[in-house]
Design a protein around this motif. Structure first.
Motif, PDB file in Angstrom:
ATOM      1  N   LYS A   1     -17.238 -32.995   7.937  1.00 35.31           N
ATOM      2  CA  LYS A   1     -16.880 -34.337   7.216  1.00 35.31           C
ATOM      3  C   LYS A   1     -16.096 -33.557   5.709  1.00 35.31           C
ATOM      4  N   ALA A   2     -16.752 -32.766   5.155  1.00 35.39           N
ATOM      5  CA  ALA A   2     -15.889 -32.170   4.069  1.00 35.39           C
ATOM      6  C   ALA A   2     -14.539 -31.850   4.470  1.00 35.39           C
ATOM      7  N   VAL A   3     -14.345 -31.097   5.524  1.00 31.52           N
ATOM      8  CA  VAL A   3     -12.985 -31.052   5.896  1.00 31.52           C
ATOM      9  C   VAL A   3     -12.137 -31.772   6.042  1.00 31.52           C
ATOM     10  N   VAL A   4     -12.517 -32.648   7.056  1.00 32.00           N
ATOM     11  CA  VAL A   4     -11.624 -34.092   7.286  1.00 32.00           C
ATOM     12  C   VAL A   4     -11.418 -34.873   6.303  1.00 32.00           C
ATOM     13  N   ALA A   5     -12.457 -34.982   5.252  1.00 33.59           N
ATOM     14  CA  ALA A   5     -12.170 -35.716   4.276  1.00 33.59           C
ATOM     15  C   ALA A   5     -11.029 -35.545   3.202  1.00 33.59           C
ATOM     16  N   PHE A   6     -10.454 -34.199   3.415  1.00 32.32           N
ATOM     17  CA  PHE A   6      -9.408 -33.963   2.735  1.00 32.32           C
ATOM     18  C   PHE A   6      -8.295 -33.273   3.534  1.00 32.32           C
ATOM     19  N   ALA A   7      -8.599 -33.657   4.915  1.00 32.32           N
ATOM     20  CA  ALA A   7      -7.351 -33.297   5.773  1.00 32.32           C
ATOM     21  C   ALA A   7      -6.201 -34.352   5.847  1.00 32.32           C
ATOM     22  N   PRO A   8      -4.973 -33.743   6.133  1.00 35.51           N
ATOM     23  CA  PRO A   8      -3.930 -34.870   6.086  1.00 35.51           C
ATOM     24  C   PRO A   8      -4.451 -35.976   6.779  1.00 35.51           C
ATOM     25  N   GLU A   9      -3.634 -37.270   6.596  1.00 34.18           N
ATOM     26  CA  GLU A   9      -4.122 -38.501   6.859  1.00 34.18           C
ATOM     27  C   GLU A   9      -3.927 -38.650   8.387  1.00 34.18           C
ATOM     28  N   GLU A  10      -2.738 -37.866   9.017  1.00 34.60           N
ATOM     29  CA  GLU A  10      -2.694 -37.982  10.518  1.00 34.60           C
ATOM     30  C   GLU A  10      -3.827 -37.181  11.513  1.00 34.60           C
ATOM     31  N   GLU A  11      -4.318 -36.094  10.501  1.00 30.78           N
ATOM     32  CA  GLU A  11      -5.382 -35.518  11.371  1.00 30.78           C
ATOM     33  C   GLU A  11      -6.717 -36.091  11.284  1.00 30.78           C
ATOM     34  N   ARG A  12      -6.970 -36.705  10.117  1.00 27.82           N
ATOM     35  CA  ARG A  12      -8.032 -37.610  10.051  1.00 27.82           C
ATOM     36  C   ARG A  12      -8.052 -38.665  10.975  1.00 27.82           C
ATOM     37  N   GLU A  13      -6.928 -39.370  11.122  1.00 26.24           N
ATOM     38  CA  GLU A  13      -7.068 -40.656  11.954  1.00 26.24           C
ATOM     39  C   GLU A  13      -7.179 -40.164  13.443  1.00 26.24           C
ATOM     40  N   ARG A  14      -6.692 -39.130  13.806  1.00 26.63           N
ATOM     41  CA  ARG A  14      -6.472 -38.530  15.108  1.00 26.63           C
ATOM     42  C   ARG A  14      -8.289 -38.292  15.537  1.00 26.63           C
ATOM     43  N   LEU A  15      -8.799 -37.802  14.704  1.00 22.23           N
ATOM     44  CA  LEU A  15     -10.303 -37.217  14.676  1.00 22.23           C
ATOM     45  C   LEU A  15     -11.050 -38.297  14.791  1.00 22.23           C
ATOM     46  N   LEU A  16     -10.933 -39.374  13.982  1.00 15.51           N
ATOM     47  CA  LEU A  16     -11.694 -40.541  14.092  1.00 15.51           C
ATOM     48  C   LEU A  16     -11.379 -41.415  14.957  1.00 15.51           C
TER      49      LEU A  16
ATOM     50  N   THR B   1     -28.105 -36.405  18.138  1.00 18.54           N
ATOM     51  CA  THR B   1     -29.271 -37.136  17.875  1.00 18.54           C
ATOM     52  C   THR B   1     -29.196 -38.468  17.739  1.00 18.54           C
ATOM     53  N   GLY B   2     -30.144 -39.170  17.524  1.00 21.02           N
ATOM     54  CA  GLY B   2     -30.053 -40.621  17.429  1.00 21.02           C
ATOM     55  C   GLY B   2     -29.342 -40.743  15.994  1.00 21.02           C
ATOM     56  N   ALA B   3     -29.544 -39.917  15.148  1.00 20.92           N
ATOM     57  CA  ALA B   3     -28.859 -40.128  13.646  1.00 20.92           C
ATOM     58  C   ALA B   3     -27.486 -40.052  13.855  1.00 20.92           C
ATOM     59  N   SER B   4     -26.517 -39.363  14.797  1.00 19.87           N
ATOM     60  CA  SER B   4     -25.171 -39.047  14.966  1.00 19.87           C
ATOM     61  C   SER B   4     -24.314 -40.455  14.740  1.00 19.87           C
ATOM     62  N   ILE B   5     -23.529 -40.414  13.900  1.00 20.61           N
ATOM     63  CA  ILE B   5     -22.632 -41.379  13.641  1.00 20.61           C
ATOM     64  C   ILE B   5     -21.456 -41.765  14.768  1.00 20.61           C
ATOM     65  N   THR B   6     -21.541 -42.821  15.260  1.00 23.06           N
ATOM     66  CA  THR B   6     -20.675 -43.121  16.380  1.00 23.06           C
ATOM     67  C   THR B   6     -19.612 -44.087  16.020  1.00 23.06           C
ATOM     68  N   ASP B   7     -19.815 -44.877  14.816  1.00 25.31           N
ATOM     69  CA  ASP B   7     -18.910 -45.907  14.161  1.00 25.31           C
ATOM     70  C   ASP B   7     -17.953 -45.182  13.457  1.00 25.31           C
ATOM     71  N   ALA B   8     -16.528 -45.384  13.680  1.00 24.97           N
ATOM     72  CA  ALA B   8     -15.387 -44.877  13.075  1.00 24.97           C
ATOM     73  C   ALA B   8     -15.399 -45.339  11.655  1.00 24.97           C
ATOM     74  N   GLY B   9     -15.637 -46.669  12.041  1.00 23.05           N
ATOM     75  CA  GLY B   9     -15.593 -47.146  10.239  1.00 23.05           C
ATOM     76  C   GLY B   9     -16.674 -46.508   9.371  1.00 23.05           C
ATOM     77  N   ALA B  10     -17.994 -46.583   9.920  1.00 23.09           N
ATOM     78  CA  ALA B  10     -19.096 -46.097   9.098  1.00 23.09           C
ATOM     79  C   ALA B  10     -18.649 -44.858   8.764  1.00 23.09           C
ATOM     80  N   LEU B  11     -17.940 -43.953   9.641  1.00 27.48           N
ATOM     81  CA  LEU B  11     -17.693 -42.410   9.514  1.00 27.48           C
ATOM     82  C   LEU B  11     -16.710 -42.503   8.359  1.00 27.48           C
ATOM     83  N   GLY B  12     -15.682 -43.463   8.498  1.00 25.46           N
ATOM     84  CA  GLY B  12     -14.532 -43.252   7.457  1.00 25.46           C
ATOM     85  C   GLY B  12     -15.045 -43.480   5.992  1.00 25.46           C
ATOM     86  N   GLU B  13     -16.000 -44.444   6.019  1.00 23.36           N
ATOM     87  CA  GLU B  13     -16.639 -44.570   4.692  1.00 23.36           C
ATOM     88  C   GLU B  13     -17.081 -43.355   3.864  1.00 23.36           C
TER      89      GLU B  13
END
Length: 266
Positions: free
Chosen positions: A139-154, A162-174
């Motif tokens: 998360k630390a890396v992708v938060a500061f990655a170029p926008e194109e790479e961030r969007e590709r990964l999201l 685990t049950g706590a893994s985030i699968t919602d791209a919107g929540a992860l983007g926040e």
């Protein structure tokens, strides 16, 4: 691309992820090639020490020369080389294990691991590959990655460990937006139940994000509410500050332009 090289690399990946041992027929089926083709590739890789054949089962597994190649990569990985001292200092300061990792495709590859100064027997995690979305390092890396790479990964399928893994791209983007504001990211039992992480980005001389450094450990130590900790010396906020400042120091050591390392949580 050279097809033979591509197929040889595919064999190594199949053995790494689906092994430890696979037969010629199994590999041919997985790769969608004729059995003689798979066999010829395996024999070539065997001659180079990249795979070995088990005498009893006649199946193939990864060979010892891959260790030499892997160690050579680590020895020439500048982030790892520069991070050794800083990771040890952070481990001593925080009392927790410290990982340094780089983005490799959609996974974070751990290139350095400083053990927790005190505690039970620990397993060296260098070489571990973790889905980026399930760890603070990613998360630390992708938060500061170029926008194109961030969007590709999201936009890709998000891993579930685990049950706590985030699968919602919107929540992860926040979470990524928050990490960009604060200068550090948090993982709460998303890779393994009971474990947590706090990580910050590291920048190189080009000003781009080179990887991340962070503490990992039991969730009750890393993410406990400081308000209820009494005399506890390393509440969550203090750990986050220590991680962020270490990342900044490491960024300066890598030659990050003036001001670049400060943009992560100004």
């Amino acid at each position: 691309m050279v097809q033979a090289v591509q197929r040889a690399a595919r064999i190594l990946r199949e053995l790494a992820t689906s092994g430890p041992r696979l037969g010629v027929t199994e590999l041919a089926d997985r790769m969608g090639v004729a059995k003689p083709t798979a066999h010829a590739l395996l024999r070539t890789l065997e001659a180079e020490g990249l795979v070995v054949q088990d005498r009893e089962s006649a199946k193939y597994q990864l060979g010892p020369d891959l260790v030499l190649l892997g160690n050579a990569y680590l020895d020439t990985q500048e982030l790892r080389t520069r991070s050794v001292t800083w990771a040890d200092l952070l481990a001593t300061q925080s009392g927790e294990a410290v990982w340094v990792a780089v983005l490799n495709g959609d996974h974070m590859l751990v290139v350095h691991h400083a053990f927790r100064p005190e505690g039970a027997v620990q397993i060296l995690e260098v070489g571990a590959s973790i889905p980026w979305s399930t760890c603070a390092l990613g998360k630390a890396v992708v938060a500061f990655a170029p926008e194109e790479e961030r969007e590709r990964l999201l936009s890709a399928a998000l891993a579930v460990l685990t049950g706590a893994s985030i699968t919602d791209a919107g929540a992860l983007g926040e979470q990524l937006d928050q990490a960009r504001r604060l200068g550090y990211a948090v993982e709460d039992q998303e890779s393994a139940l009971g474990d947590a992480g706090i990580a910050a980005p590291v920048f190189d001389r080009s000003g781009g994000v080179a990887g991340a450094i962070g503490v990992v450990g039991p969730v009750e130590r890393l993410l406990a509410d400081p308000a209820g900790q009494g005399a506890r010396q390393e509440p969550r906020q203090e750990l986050a500050v220590a991680v962020r400042e270490t990342a900044r120091s490491l960024s300066r050591d890598l030659g990050a332009p003036r001001g670049t390392a400060r943009r992560a949580g100004a």
